[in-house]
Design a protein around this motif. Structure first.
Motif, PDB file in Angstrom:
ATOM      1  N   TYR A   1       0.876  -1.171   0.000  1.00 30.90           N
ATOM      2  CA  TYR A   1       0.000   0.000   0.000  1.00 30.90           C
ATOM      3  C   TYR A   1       0.908   1.214   0.000  1.00 30.90           C
ATOM      4  O   TYR A   1       1.937   1.227   0.680  1.00 30.90           O
ATOM      5  CB  TYR A   1      -0.910   0.031   1.233  1.00 30.90           C
TER       6      TYR A   1
ATOM      7  N   ALA B   1      -3.493   4.184  -0.704  1.00 28.52           N
ATOM      8  CA  ALA B   1      -4.341   4.056   0.472  1.00 28.52           C
ATOM      9  C   ALA B   1      -4.193   5.295   1.348  1.00 28.52           C
ATOM     10  O   ALA B   1      -3.167   5.974   1.322  1.00 28.52           O
ATOM     11  CB  ALA B   1      -3.952   2.810   1.265  1.00 28.52           C
TER      12      ALA B   1
ATOM     13  N   LYS C   1      -6.364   3.160   6.216  1.00 33.18           N
ATOM     14  CA  LYS C   1      -5.923   1.807   5.861  1.00 33.18           C
ATOM     15  C   LYS C   1      -4.724   1.404   6.709  1.00 33.18           C
ATOM     16  O   LYS C   1      -4.641   0.257   7.170  1.00 33.18           O
ATOM     17  CB  LYS C   1      -5.580   1.723   4.365  1.00 33.18           C
TER      18      LYS C   1
END
Length: 145
Positions: free
Chosen positions: A103, A127, A131
């Motif tokens: 991410y 993200a 997250k």
């Protein structure tokens, strides 16, 4: 004195057994990297730890934020090499092959000109901080580099 020795032996045996169980338990690990190409040793170290954990059968997710948001660009993957921590490209390929997931902070990426094309073909997505918080809350271990 004999009962004290037996008690101590039982405690040591139990402690050893618990340690062995912890070593064999497969864990969900999050590796949060904020160091970028300006600190290649720490950046590559985060990838090396991820690669190692995956090789040992653990589940690994990497979250790249701050200066680390640029590390998935092909130029950085090819150029970053840490002192004693290896080449970023080699670690990345091993992570991908073993099922690791990336991410990239959307805010950090935007500030550094990272686009969808930089992530194309890679197991990565942008993200938000929510997250990162979710990943941290569900991880057994969290490493930060």
């Amino acid at each position: 004195m004999k009962s004290l020795s037996i008690c101590l032996l039982l405690v040591l045996t139990a402690t050893y057994s618990q340690a062995q169980m912890s070593l064999s338990k497969k864990m969900n690990m999050l590796i949060h990297i904020t160091c970028g190409p300006a600190d290649p040793t720490r950046a590559a170290l985060g990838f090396l730890v991820a690669k190692t954990a995956l090789a040992e059968g653990h589940s690994v997710t990497l979250f790249l934020a701050g200066d680390a948001a640029v590390l998935l660009r092909d130029a950085e993957l090819d150029q970053v090499e840490g002192l004693g921590t290896g080449k970023l490209r080699e670690h990345f390929e091993a992570i991908v092959k073993a099922g690791g997931r990336f991410y990239v902070s959307g805010l950090s990426a935007k500030a550094r000109g990272i686009t969808e094309s930089d992530l194309q073909g890679k197991p990565a997505e942008f993200a938000m901080p929510t997250k990162l918080v979710q990943l941290a809350a569900t991880s057994d271990r969290l490493f930060t580099y």
